[in-house]
Motif scaffolding. Structure first.
Motif, PDB file in Angstrom:
ATOM      1  N   PHE A  28       0.834  -1.055  -0.068  1.00  0.00           N
ATOM      2  CA  PHE A  28      -0.003   0.131   0.162  1.00  0.00           C
ATOM      3  C   PHE A  28       1.020   1.230   0.150  1.00  0.00           C
ATOM      4  O   PHE A  28       1.922   1.284   0.739  1.00  0.00           O
ATOM      5  CB  PHE A  28      -0.811   0.067   1.275  1.00  0.00           C
ATOM      6  N   ARG A  29       0.297   2.315  -0.854  1.00  0.00           N
ATOM      7  CA  ARG A  29       1.301   3.688  -0.813  1.00  0.00           C
ATOM      8  C   ARG A  29       0.247   4.847  -0.532  1.00  0.00           C
ATOM      9  O   ARG A  29      -0.989   4.727  -0.896  1.00  0.00           O
ATOM     10  CB  ARG A  29       1.498   3.779  -2.205  1.00  0.00           C
ATOM     11  N   MET A  30       0.816   5.606   0.470  1.00  0.00           N
ATOM     12  CA  MET A  30       0.070   6.744   0.809  1.00  0.00           C
ATOM     13  C   MET A  30       0.368   8.018   0.331  1.00  0.00           C
ATOM     14  O   MET A  30       1.654   8.250   0.355  1.00  0.00           O
ATOM     15  CB  MET A  30      -0.041   6.891   2.570  1.00  0.00           C
ATOM     16  N   GLY A  31      -0.369   8.614  -0.315  1.00  0.00           N
ATOM     17  CA  GLY A  31      -0.282   9.960  -0.861  1.00  0.00           C
ATOM     18  C   GLY A  31      -0.445  11.180   0.041  1.00  0.00           C
ATOM     19  O   GLY A  31      -1.691  11.128   0.618  1.00  0.00           O
ATOM     20  N   VAL A  32       0.545  11.968   0.500  1.00  0.00           N
ATOM     21  CA  VAL A  32       0.101  13.167   1.311  1.00  0.00           C
ATOM     22  C   VAL A  32       0.413  14.338   0.937  1.00  0.00           C
ATOM     23  O   VAL A  32       1.467  14.669   0.390  1.00  0.00           O
ATOM     24  CB  VAL A  32       1.042  12.618   2.761  1.00  0.00           C
ATOM     25  N   ASN A  33      -0.515  15.446   0.969  1.00  0.00           N
ATOM     26  CA  ASN A  33      -0.225  16.572   0.590  1.00  0.00           C
ATOM     27  C   ASN A  33       0.437  17.418   1.504  1.00  0.00           C
ATOM     28  O   ASN A  33       0.380  17.497   2.730  1.00  0.00           O
ATOM     29  CB  ASN A  33      -1.353  17.313   0.431  1.00  0.00           C
ATOM     30  N   VAL A  34       1.486  18.383   1.169  1.00  0.00           N
ATOM     31  CA  VAL A  34       2.293  19.145   1.712  1.00  0.00           C
ATOM     32  C   VAL A  34       2.181  20.645   1.804  1.00  0.00           C
ATOM     33  O   VAL A  34       2.049  21.190   0.817  1.00  0.00           O
ATOM     34  CB  VAL A  34       3.850  18.706   1.682  1.00  0.00           C
ATOM     35  N   PHE A  35       2.316  21.269   3.081  1.00  0.00           N
ATOM     36  CA  PHE A  35       2.072  22.687   2.988  1.00  0.00           C
ATOM     37  C   PHE A  35       3.331  23.163   2.403  1.00  0.00           C
ATOM     38  O   PHE A  35       4.533  22.823   3.156  1.00  0.00           O
ATOM     39  CB  PHE A  35       1.801  23.278   4.239  1.00  0.00           C
ATOM     40  N   GLY A  36       3.411  24.433   1.788  1.00  0.00           N
ATOM     41  CA  GLY A  36       4.876  25.158   1.539  1.00  0.00           C
ATOM     42  C   GLY A  36       5.601  25.472   2.665  1.00  0.00           C
ATOM     43  O   GLY A  36       6.862  25.433   2.794  1.00  0.00           O
ATOM     44  N   VAL A  37       4.793  25.842   3.773  1.00  0.00           N
ATOM     45  CA  VAL A  37       5.749  26.302   5.202  1.00  0.00           C
ATOM     46  C   VAL A  37       6.549  25.240   5.570  1.00  0.00           C
ATOM     47  O   VAL A  37       7.367  25.415   6.351  1.00  0.00           O
ATOM     48  CB  VAL A  37       4.691  27.091   6.046  1.00  0.00           C
ATOM     49  N   GLN A  38       6.033  24.023   5.689  1.00  0.00           N
ATOM     50  CA  GLN A  38       6.749  22.984   6.071  1.00  0.00           C
ATOM     51  C   GLN A  38       7.957  22.955   5.590  1.00  0.00           C
ATOM     52  O   GLN A  38       9.198  22.346   6.285  1.00  0.00           O
ATOM     53  CB  GLN A  38       5.971  21.407   5.820  1.00  0.00           C
ATOM     54  N   PHE A  39       8.307  23.228   4.427  1.00  0.00           N
ATOM     55  CA  PHE A  39       9.851  23.072   3.708  1.00  0.00           C
ATOM     56  C   PHE A  39      10.714  24.362   4.280  1.00  0.00           C
ATOM     57  O   PHE A  39      11.972  24.136   4.245  1.00  0.00           O
ATOM     58  CB  PHE A  39       9.561  23.367   2.159  1.00  0.00           C
TER      59      PHE A  39
END
Length: 731
Positions: free
Chosen positions: A559-570
């Motif tokens: 199983f593969r999980m796709g997770v959206n990332v906020f720009g501020v996290q970078f």
């Protein structure tokens, strides 16, 4: 309102506090100088030393506040929160702080917005109270240097409180003049009612530049210049007559006289007690020359921006307040300048500084002698025009000033340009107080920025309504985080050839207590722009990985999980390490996670590329989300080490009826093959769309045809054979 919890050492703390002999009707006059200095140093109207009792707060000293009119309950006290912290507690805007937004000190007549407080400790390290400064205007500029200055003043207050404790204790058991005074870093002098010195410590001898034994032939008068001796004599005489120094006003300016004849500004606290029937004095002394020099520098620069010569932010507020309190009309124009960051990056900060100086000069050329020009922030300026309430005229002036700012400027042979948006507000139409009118102009410039570069906007009451709604929404988002109202839904991703489940995309939802389940469109824009984005993003990553690990152990090993990332996290340099730590914590291989980023995030700066490169090197997947809707897709394919392209749903939905959309989809798939990237089609709703994508060579897809986003339990019931569900995985 969040009430402050009790100290873990509350009984011991209250016992220590009782040794200082303070109370509601027993302030400590020696602390008055501390709060006066604090108010002047930080240019705030209110400063206080608050002592925290069992269920109430009382002022040991205060300036700028009606102590009788303030809610002194411990539950409402900011300082009761501050004493539980080891550092300075800073609240830039209490109306936006979940702890204080509905506090009566914020919503009532006191109108607290900015607060900074530092604990005052007993000799045993127990928190007695706090030195605080307060302002009815928000302040996001309070620096680490400011915090250190506040701590220094707190140490001064602590010394004076300790002398009070010594005085109280001496009434029962007079202190020994040898210890601990002899080794104290605080200069102390003991003398009798005739001004004859009967002992001092090494710190006092050093302060006055004498040998330790020289006190034997000195008097208090010999340690002061001629002009201050009468004042000191009068002070001692008053104390002898009353038998105490309580209630006696200390001289505001006293100087010390050293053995070499040099003078210094002297700060002192005076205590006395009866010893063997004789009144004995103990003076705690401090050289205030460094503090005086700093205050002089602060006074010199408090009214003026050092770089541009424009008025400072604080000076502008005072000038506006002065104009309005005289009953005069006024117009305020706020300017927000865009493009300075690019100039700083290209030409260095020296180039950016020259632009700022030129902006002020161009504003002066337009405004002439009509008003006051101020620099309010790094790239924010303001103009006050007294005796003027014509909005149309002010708008024309703002537009002329914005046009002047936008004219090219040559720096080191390079033409540079900046633009400015403007917001206009007038008194009395838009407010009767400085804070209200300046705030209205600020709302107007915010609206202008939303309308486009170089725009001008005049305030309307609807803007304030919108701002209150945003503030309320921000507070709600804080509550949502603290009360765990966010949940994850999962949408299946499938193999378009076999129909097998290959993974899911984790999608955030908000279970609002009044409005029910909210989709991301209702709150994500506000969340992304606010300070909670990083916190929520970290929670989403951890929760989604925990769920993926559970499903991989229970029927879906790949199983593969796709997770959206906020720009501020970078922007956090630890982001890549944090992602790897989450995978390790949940026992997931790197290829079980696919981070989804938009082209806007990828364009942010080099820190994004660095983090992605590190994660790809460890095997974590990276997908471009909504591909084809941004501005730099082709160049980013060459630069970023991504693994997958997600074809935006708008092209998928239109490709069976629009030749142009179909051509875009074919082009994306051809590029992906050329770059050896995987693809996944988003928003598949019909079998025709499925067949078209499969025919064109797209191997994966997601959309309502396969399943809508579902909570973890419902997702598993429909797509995964799971023998049992631990509570943590399906919460």
């Amino acid at each position: 309102m969040k009430c402050p919890p009790a100290s873990p050492h509350e009984p011991e703390r209250l016992v220590a506090l009782s040794k200082y002999g303070l109370g509601r009707n027993r302030p400590l006059p020696s602390l008055d100088a501390v709060v006066r200095i604090a108010a002047r140093m930080f240019d705030v109207p209110v400063a206080a030393v608050n002592m925290i009792g069992n269920d109430h707060v009382f002022f040991a000293a205060a300036i700028g506040i009606d102590m009788a009119a303030v809610d002194t309950s411990r539950d409402a006290s900011f300082c009761a929160h501050a004493i539980l912290q080891s550092e300075v507690m800073i609240v830039p805007d209490a109306s936006l702080d979940l702890r204080f937004h509905d506090n009566p000190l914020v919503t009532g007549s006191t109108h607290v917005r900015f607060y900074a407080g530092v604990p005052i400790l007993s000799a045993d390290g127990l928190p007695l109270g706090a030195l605080c400064i307060i302002d009815p205007a928000p302040n996001y500029q309070f620096s680490t240097d400011d915090a250190e200055r506040l701590r220094e003043l707190a140490r001064m207050a602590t010394d004076r409180l300790e002398l009070r404790r010594i005085e109280i204790a001496s009434e029962v058991d007079p202190i020994d003049g040898t210890e601990p005074e002899a080794i104290s870093p605080t200069a102390m002098i003991r003398f009798d009612q005739y001004g004859r010195i009967i002992g001092w410590n090494a710190s006092a001898a050093t302060l006055y530049r004498y040998d330790l034994d020289d006190w034997r032939w000195l008097t208090v008068r010999t340690l002061a210049p001629e002009r201050d001796r009468d004042a000191l004599h009068s002070l001692i005489a008053q104390a002898v007559e009353k038998g105490t120094v309580d209630g006696i006003t200390m001289p505001s300016h006293v100087h010390g006289l050293r053995s070499d004849g040099t003078e210094f500004l002297l700060g002192f606290s005076l205590f006395c007690w009866y010893e063997n029937g004789t009144l004995t004095f103990n003076a705690h002394l401090q050289d205030l020359t460094p503090l005086s020099d700093e205050r002089e520098s602060l006074r010199r620069f408090t009214n003026e921006d050092v770089l541009t010569g424009a008025a400072s932010r604080a000076s502008f507020y005072r000038e506006t307040e002065h104009t309005l309190t005289e009953g005069r009309s006024a117009t305020v124009v706020m300017f927000d300048v865009d493009g300075l960051k690019d100039i700083n990056d290209a030409l260095g900060h020296a180039g950016g500084d020259r632009v700022l100086v030129e902006i002020v000069q161009r504003l002066k050329d337009v405004v002439r002698d009509e008003g006051t020009i101020a620099r309010m922030g790094a790239d924010e300026f303001a103009v006050l025009i007294p005796d003027q309430s014509d909005i149309d005229r002010a708008r024309r002036l703002a537009e002329s000033a914005a046009a002047a700012i936008a004219m090219p400027l040559a720096i080191d042979g390079v033409d540079v340009r900046v633009t400015a948006c403007a917001g206009v507000a007038a008194a009395p139409a838009h407010g009767l107080e400085a804070l209200e009118v300046i705030g209205a102009a600020d709302l107007a410039v915010h609206k202008a920025k939303q309308s486009g570069s170089g725009k001008t906007f005049a305030f309307s009451p609807a803007l304030r309504t919108e701002a209150l709604a945003r503030r309320s929404y921000h507070i709600e988002l804080q509550r949502a985080v603290s009360d765990s109202e966010f949940v994850l839904f999962y949408q299946p991703q499938v193999d378009l050839v076999t129909g097998a489940l290959i993974g899911a995309e984790a999608l955030i939802r908000w279970r609002h207590p009044q409005r029910g389940l909210l989709s991301p469109a209702a709150f994500l824009p506000s969340l992304e722009r606010g300070p909670l984005a990083s916190t929520v993003g970290s929670w989403v990553l951890d929760e989604a990985c925990a769920q993926a690990a559970f499903w991989r152990r229970n029927g879906q090993p790949d199983f593969r999980m796709g997770v959206n990332v906020f720009g501020v996290q970078f922007r956090d340099h630890r982001f890549a390490s944090d992602v790897l730590a989450v995978l390790d914590r949940h026992g997931l291989p790197p290829d079980a996670l696919e981070l989804e980023i938009t082209e806007t995030i990828a364009l942010d700066d080099d820190t994004v590329l660095s983090a992605i490169a590190r994660l790809r090197a460890r095997g974590v997947g990276v997908a471009f989300d909504d591909f084809g809707t941004g501005y730099a897709s082709l160049s980013l394919l060459k630069t970023y080490p991504i693994t997958r392209i997600k074809i935006d749903r708008s092209f998928v939905l239109g490709m069976t009826s629009s030749d142009k959309d179909a051509a875009v989809v074919r082009a994306i798939l051809d590029m992906a093959r050329g770059f050896k990237l995987q693809t996944i089609g988003e928003g598949i709703e019909t079998l025709e769309q499925l067949d078209t994508l499969r025919h064109l060579g797209c191997m994966e897809g997601q959309g309502y045809l396969f399943g809508v986003p579902l909570p973890a339990r419902e997702f598993a019931d429909r797509f995964i054979s799971a023998p049992q569900w631990p509570s943590a995985a399906c919460a």
